[in-house]
Design a protein around this motif. Sequence first.
Motif, short mmCIF file in Angstrom:
data_model
loop_
_atom_site.label_atom_id
_atom_site.label_comp_id
_atom_site.label_asym_id
_atom_site.label_seq_id
_atom_site.Cartn_x
_atom_site.Cartn_y
_atom_site.Cartn_z
N ILE A 435 0.84 -1.19 0.00
CA ILE A 435 0.00 0.00 0.00
C ILE A 435 0.88 1.25 0.00
CG2 ILE A 435 -1.70 1.32 1.32
CD1 ILE A 435 -2.74 -1.38 2.40
N GLU A 436 0.61 2.16 -0.93
CA GLU A 436 1.43 3.37 -1.07
C GLU A 436 1.02 4.41 -0.02
OE1 GLU A 436 3.90 4.13 -3.25
OE2 GLU A 436 3.87 2.30 -4.45
N ASN A 437 1.31 4.12 1.23
CA ASN A 437 0.99 5.08 2.30
C ASN A 437 2.20 5.97 2.59
OD1 ASN A 437 2.75 3.44 3.73
ND2 ASN A 437 1.14 2.46 4.94
N GLU A 438 2.05 6.82 3.58
CA GLU A 438 3.10 7.79 3.91
C GLU A 438 4.39 7.09 4.34
OE1 GLU A 438 3.31 12.08 6.26
OE2 GLU A 438 2.03 10.49 7.03
N HIS A 439 4.25 6.00 5.09
CA HIS A 439 5.43 5.29 5.56
C HIS A 439 6.21 4.65 4.41
CE1 HIS A 439 3.25 5.53 9.45
NE2 HIS A 439 4.46 5.61 9.94
N PHE A 440 5.48 4.12 3.43
CA PHE A 440 6.17 3.50 2.29
C PHE A 440 6.88 4.55 1.45
CE2 PHE A 440 6.14 1.22 -1.91
CZ PHE A 440 7.08 0.26 -1.55
N SER A 441 6.28 5.73 1.32
CA SER A 441 6.93 6.83 0.59
C SER A 441 8.23 7.23 1.27
CB SER A 441 5.99 8.03 0.49
OG SER A 441 4.83 7.70 -0.23
N VAL A 442 8.20 7.34 2.60
CA VAL A 442 9.41 7.69 3.35
C VAL A 442 10.43 6.55 3.25
CG1 VAL A 442 10.33 8.15 5.65
CG2 VAL A 442 8.21 9.24 4.92
N PHE A 443 9.94 5.32 3.27
CA PHE A 443 10.81 4.14 3.18
C PHE A 443 11.63 4.19 1.89
CE2 PHE A 443 10.97 -0.73 2.86
CZ PHE A 443 12.07 -0.80 3.68
#
Length: 762
Positions: A435-443
Amino acid sequence: MNLETLNYKISSRATILLGRESVSKVDGAVIELVKNTYDADALMCFICFDIKNDCIYILDNGTGMTRETIENYWMLIGTDNKRSEYQSKRNRIKSGEKGIGRFALDRLGSKCEMYTKNKASQGLIYWETDWRNFEQTGKTLDQVKAKLGYLNERLESVIPRELLIDIQEINEKGILDEFISNDTGTLLKISGLRDRWTTKEINNITNSMGFLIPPSEQRDYVICIKKSPEDDCLIIENDISDEYDYKITAEFDGEKFIVELDRNEFDLNKIPSEVFELGHFKEYPYRYEDFKRKKIKFDFTVPELMNTEQDEHINLVKEIGQFKFNYIFMKLALTEDSKETFFYKEISKKRKLWLNSHGGIKIYRDHFLVRPYGDPNTDAYDWLGLDARRANNPAAISHPSGNWHVRNRQGQGTLLISRMTNSCILDKSSREGIIENEHFSVFKIVIKNILAVFEKDRAHIGKGMKDYYDIINKRETTKQEGKEIANKFLDEKIEKDGESASPPNQEEVKKLAKTVQYLEEEREELISEIKLLRSLATNGLITTSIVHDLKGINARLVNRVDSLQYVIKNDIENMISRHLNDLGKDDTFLKSWITVITNQIKKDKRKRLKKDLYQTIQDIIDVMEPILAQKQINVEFNLDEKQVHKRIFVADFESIIYNLIINSIEAFERTKLSVRKIVISLETDEDFTIHYNDNGCGLGEKFKNPYDIFKFGATSKYDKDGEQIGTGLGMYIVASTAREYNAQYIITEINNGFGLDIKFPL
């Protein structure tokens, strides 16, 4: 009022639809079943495609199942036992947790027979289900039955003979000696196959299996495949390359990053001792002893790696949780970065082949592949956007800025996460992707910043090597001496008032020749940089000219899916067609814009190649066609019946045509014409001529001298307060590009639209 309670019911068909939606692809279905064998602590999973007999066998030597397990977990839809009992006896973290993986069986075939044996079982259990029973109209889930019974036999006795022969050979080779010795495991026979299995599909599955488990874990788990009962057994392995230029190992413990670089690119025996006397190589970690040790370790806090002091951003990184990242970098040629001598080690020709099949950065959750990241056959091959980052800043390794970036195809990476430590990185319910959530973007930013540690290290060394190269070749010294010789000769000639000056001696001639060579090399580098900057400027101008359209599409991006789902659900036929047409128009427009943007920065566009000028311009117009259609602009393209081939930079002609069209678009926006028309005619006589005309607002009286439009910063775009809002770049780029080809540019119309002829000498 008396209220009674009612029970919810679920249709048996709804369960099947749920499962097929979750496991939609055939390769994903096979992988789901392989995951189950891994979770069952199997040491080996054996897959056999018996397409002639319309079935697939999947066999493992895991723990098997008891009757209680089948009833309470296997047949309980959406069971969460793997969420609570997440660790196996072999200390494997189970990859499944949604309880719908068994629907992979239904995705593959209409019938499943299962033989399973657990140490606690009374005997071999036989389980059978026909998935077509779930599709019967009017049945609820509790009305659909599966068959179960006990057989007084060993698991070995029900395994097809062809598989047993291969298993025995594997045992004899000593690869694994426990496959059937414990008489535990599970055999699945899937029949009534729903797909037409060809050699291509089976080969694709076989190729993808090699990456399911990280290379370091494959000694504990083996996948074997028989493409047919008659074929030899293939033991699937993910080859590890011993050859590499850099190896990066990174680990995050939730608070700090430990990054280790293993330099293997440079041959220390070739590097002269004088190199380490340069300032670039006098401090850690670039000293001789650091190169000799090869491995360099760095510790970073979150603020240091992310270059931020914002608590919100720092906390997001910490919330990602612990993970490990391993990456190897391999350049594909000794000359791909720079012409300078870098004292590289020799490289093998096998690198490109290995990277083609193993390259990309793959994500593994609990030692099992998360698809499709790093898959070269999908858009997620470069899911970090490394190539786009490189295209935006294509600096060489030796560039003074130190901003060299790695290409996606130059490396192979393994990113290890876990459902236990990375709960913010969530799988999609479709089992494909995260899921392209905020955490994955930061990851993703974190991983790129880890790669930046290696990139900066390599760029620092490259810059130092170039400095050394310049010193030993006396580039700067020779250039300066050459200029002095030239000035001396010219001054001497002036002083003698036109008489013959004394010619330079042989040594001076050599220095002059060397100076010309160096200046020519610098000129080529500057030309390449200018062309890149022109392309980037043109990209920006194109985007600016269609920004209103892009904003409109952006506003519809999410809502359009909801709207389409609504009209499909309510079966509104005319609206479905309308929504699909709108989707098609938007996607065609976006594709055209993206094609223009990405094509312009391709390296081959900045090489001088022999091209058919007529076809080149036709191709440029074709790419822009969807954008022009969106703007309701009609392009009339006329040409004579001649052919002209000329060595050109394609990027130059793109810059000319694109900027002319951009100016026309802006002129049309300022006039509310019902008919918008551009005419481009090509004619060849003594020269090759591009005749360009539009019926826009023209230049009018804004320019007393119309040719001022070609000056840098000159624009006809002003806001209502008289403030300049145009960049003044478009026509300047057209003129400067034309001048490089000694082309004439003649304005033919300024009032009733705008007309321009550009004549290229042949």
